[in-house]
Design a protein around this motif. Structure first.
Motif, mmCIF file in Angstrom:
data_model
loop_
_atom_site.group_PDB
_atom_site.id
_atom_site.type_symbol
_atom_site.label_atom_id
_atom_site.label_comp_id
_atom_site.label_asym_id
_atom_site.label_seq_id
_atom_site.Cartn_x
_atom_site.Cartn_y
_atom_site.Cartn_z
ATOM 1 N N ASP A 319 0.738 -1.118 0.043
ATOM 2 C CA ASP A 319 -0.190 -0.080 -0.031
ATOM 3 C C ASP A 319 0.944 1.161 -0.017
ATOM 4 O O ASP A 319 1.585 1.344 0.993
ATOM 5 C CB ASP A 319 -0.861 0.103 1.282
ATOM 6 N N LYS A 466 -13.453 -1.598 -1.632
ATOM 7 C CA LYS A 466 -13.055 -0.574 -0.705
ATOM 8 C C LYS A 466 -13.353 -0.542 0.652
ATOM 9 O O LYS A 466 -12.809 0.138 1.596
ATOM 10 C CB LYS A 466 -14.277 0.863 -1.333
ATOM 11 N N ARG A 469 -10.040 -1.216 2.193
ATOM 12 C CA ARG A 469 -8.733 -0.348 2.073
ATOM 13 C C ARG A 469 -7.961 -0.193 3.189
ATOM 14 O O ARG A 469 -8.359 0.112 4.415
ATOM 15 C CB ARG A 469 -9.252 1.044 1.387
ATOM 16 N N HIS A 470 -6.727 -0.235 3.209
ATOM 17 C CA HIS A 470 -5.627 0.024 4.273
ATOM 18 C C HIS A 470 -5.609 -1.195 5.064
ATOM 19 O O HIS A 470 -4.834 -1.057 6.045
ATOM 20 C CB HIS A 470 -5.890 1.281 4.768
ATOM 21 N N ARG A 476 -7.193 -7.560 2.245
ATOM 22 C CA ARG A 476 -7.049 -6.478 0.910
ATOM 23 C C ARG A 476 -6.712 -7.110 -0.260
ATOM 24 O O ARG A 476 -7.560 -6.875 -1.317
ATOM 25 C CB ARG A 476 -6.115 -5.516 1.315
ATOM 26 N N ARG A 480 -9.465 -7.613 -3.540
ATOM 27 C CA ARG A 480 -9.029 -7.154 -4.825
ATOM 28 C C ARG A 480 -8.966 -8.030 -5.903
ATOM 29 O O ARG A 480 -9.738 -8.044 -6.914
ATOM 30 C CB ARG A 480 -7.661 -6.390 -4.574
#
Length: 672
Positions: A319, A466, A469-470, A476, A480
């Motif tokens: 990230d 979303k 995210r992070h 994550r 995705r």
């Protein structure tokens, strides 16, 4: 988190092993080994020493914990603006000035300084001298080379490059230089000058009492017609620095030169040493070159370690934003440390440059702990996050005490290293507490579901990613990749109508559940997942739209009312026949009369013929999981035996490696 922090710290201290300075190398090796073995001890021995920590009899918060929490949480964005203002102020002074004088690293007593001053006053400063060495095969070659150098050195003295220079050829020239000297001698003592000199000497000598023939030997030398070359007497060899080479194959000569006002070490070495006329040793030039070499070496080392840390952070977080945020306190620390050193008049010397590597390696640990704790717990008031803040504070304080003690050392190298490290670690800790909490608080605000009550066709799988995210890298990336390549999302949307209560067996990271919640605003998901971390992540992204419990089928999650739908996506290959039978039987009793059971199964690669099956089989072998693949006919039979009526059997995706099974509780069983 602990592994990454240990790797950065051990790597930074290990880099001191190639510093070339024994004292710093030993410090680096000792610290690196100590940290590495401590990490191993904590993860191997400590679990056996403290397998279970009993709960406290009464809960109480330590005063230090309250202080640390206040340092981290009070001030909010004002601390970020203050840190930014300090950074902008320090940038003006932060241009690094490197002081590479090796003599400044020496530490001597006052008595030694006094003795050194006395020797210098009597004999001169030998460290300002230039040492010239000739190495030839014979004494004749020595005289020829000396003759050539003598003429060049005389020109250097005349130009002010040297204030004095002496080599034996100036007294005992070789044949060629001797002839030149003799011709110059005869040109000076011509007939007119000799006659005038004799007349003046005769008049003066008689007045002061010299005998008439007192200067006859000198007159004979003036009138000599031939030059006679004389060898250097062997008794003068030691005085002139002439000696046999160590292997006895040739001769060496050492001479001392004194630099003048116009002396330039680089140019002088280029004219004599680099061209092979002689071997030159200039202590000041040597010290300057060695210092520059060490400085450039450690600048490159610091750059390499800094880039390695950035790459390691990116590979860990995957990230860019988290990587940059983690680096903010280190950037703040480097700028403020350089600015403070400039303000206190302490240039960045070689020890400080070497310890900057340690500052990068250790200072980044504080950022890693902060970022990872927010990444895991999200909310700044979480008690576990508070414990991590306290850990960071205590680790930083102990490090500051250690390096602070070095800054009071009598040894100049240790003192400089301690001062630089003290400032770097202090600013790293300040940056971690001042910059990171407000930024991370805003960054890790949980993503909310859309407030719109529209049921779904305008929703896209990207909205699922979303929610993650992070977060940690594994969930994550899983979200995705699944939303990008798995056809499940398009297909699942067409199977369900308007469910309100959904049971999710084998929730994983909750990716299918989030997609359903995005599609149906009134829906709630109740799931079960055997892995603790996946259960934690699922509950975090689902929020108040349901819950996921840790467990394993045939156990089912509790639901407030009979479920409208149940999902078993890529799950049944992990269940034995008995477990599958029991799970399907229980689901048939938990679903509404029109409730839908949605199963997706890998039904066509029992031997792992295709790529997905091969990957699945390899993973099962690594983790020791046994897989139970079933054919379409077997799955249909199991569903019918459990009291389900099969509504559809469809392939999933273009590759047809997985199959959808849609079933409802049979009407007969519903009546029963």
């Amino acid at each position: 988190m602990g592994l990454l922090a240990t790797l950065t710290t051990v790597g930074a201290f290990s880099a001191l092993s190639i510093s070339g300075f024994p004292i710093l190398a030993q410090i680096g090796q000792f610290a690196a080994l100590g940290i590495a073995f401590s990490f191993v001890f904590v993860h191997t021995v400590s679990p056996f020493v403290l397998p279970v920590m009993p709960p406290a009899r009464r809960q109480r918060r330590l005063p230090l914990q309250r202080v640390v929490n206040r340092l981290a949480l009070a001030g909010g964005k004002k601390k970020v603006y203050a840190a930014l203002a300090l950074t902008l102020f320090m940038v003006y002074f932060a241009k690094p000035e490197f002081h590479v004088d090796l003599k400044a690293m020496n530490t001597i007593t006052e008595e030694t300084k006094a003795a050194e001053a006395l020797v210098t006053s009597v004999w001169g400063n030998v460290f300002t001298k230039i040492f010239l060495a000739l190495e030839v095969e014979s004494l004749e070659d020595l005289r020829k080379t000396g003759d050539r150098l003598a003429g060049l050195l005389e020109k250097e003295v005349a130009s002010g490059t040297l204030s004095s220079a002496f080599i034996p050829s100036m007294i005992f020239p070789g044949e060629e230089r001797g002839q030149e000297n003799f011709r110059a001698w005869k040109a000076f003592w011509n007939n007119g000058s000799v006659a005038e000199f004799k007349k003046s000497m005769d008049e003066a000598s008689s007045d002061i009492g010299f005998a008439p023939n007192a200067f006859v030997p000198f007159y004979s030398a003036i009138n000599a017609q031939n030059h006679e070359t004389r060898d250097i007497p062997e008794a003068f060899f030691t005085l002139f620095g002439i000696a046999r080479s160590r292997d006895g194959s040739g001769w060496v000569q050492f001479s001392t030169l004194t630099p003048g006002d116009n002396y330039n070490g680089e140019a002088f070495y280029a004219n004599y040493g680099a061209k092979g006329l002689a071997k030159i040793f200039d202590p000041n030039l040597f010290s300057e070159r060695l210092g520059k070499y060490l400085s450039s070496t450690f600048q490159k080392m610091a750059l390499i370690i800094g880039l390695s840390a950035v790459i390691l952070l990116f590979l860990f977080f995957m990230d860019i934003r988290l990587t940059l945020i983690t680096l903010l306190p280190i950037i703040f620390s480097l700028i403020c440390t350089l600015g403070t050193l400039k303000l206190i008049g302490h240039p960045l010397d070689i020890p400080g440059l070497m310890l900057s590597i340690v500052v990068i390696g250790m200072g980044i640990d504080y950022s890693i702990f902060f970022v990872r704790s927010y990444q895991r717990y999200a909310y700044e008031n979480n008690e576990s996050l508070g414990l991590i803040r306290l850990t960071v504070f205590m680790a930083g304080a102990s490090t500051i005490i250690g390096f602070g003690a070095l800054s009071f050392a009598d040894h100049s190298m240790l003192k400089s290293a301690g001062l630089t490290s003290l400032l770097g670690i202090c600013y790293s800790l300040i940056g971690a507490f001042a910059i990171l909490p407000p930024i991370l608080k805003n960054l890790f605000i949980p993503a909310q579901f859309s407030a719109r009550k529209t049921i779904g066709m305008e929703k896209t799988p990207a909205s699922v990613a979303k929610k993650y995210r992070h977060m940690e890298t594994s969930p994550r990336l899983s979200a995705r990749f699944r939303t990008s390549f798995d056809p499940m999302f398009v297909e699942l949307q067409g199977f369900l109508k308007t469910p309100e209560i959904i049971m999710d067996i084998g929730s994983g990271y909750g990716v299918p559940a989030i997609w359903i919640l995005e599609l149906f605003p009134e829906a709630r998901v109740f799931g079960i997942e055997p892995d603790y971390e996946k259960t934690r992540i699922s509950n975090r992204v689902i929020g108040d739209r349901g819950s996921i419990i840790q467990g394993r089928a045939p156990d089912l999650p509790a639901v407030p009312d009979p479920a409208d739908a149940a999902l078993m996506i890529d799950v049944i290959q992990y269940l034995t026949d008995d477990q599958l039978k029991l799970t399907l039987g229980r689901l048939s009793r938990q679903l509404r009369g029109e409730g839908l059971l949605v199963i997706r199964a890998s039904a066509h690669f029992e031997k792992g013929i295709c790529l997905p099956g091969l990957i699945e089989n390899i993973r099962s072998r690594i983790f020791g999981t046994k897989l139970y693949y079933r054919s379409v006919r077997e799955i249909r039979t199991r569903l019918i035996e459990a009291g389900f009526e099969i509504k559809a059997v469809e392939p999933s995706g273009r590759g047809r490696t997985k199959t959808w099974f849609l079933a409802q509780v049979s009407h007969e069983k519903t009546i029963l």
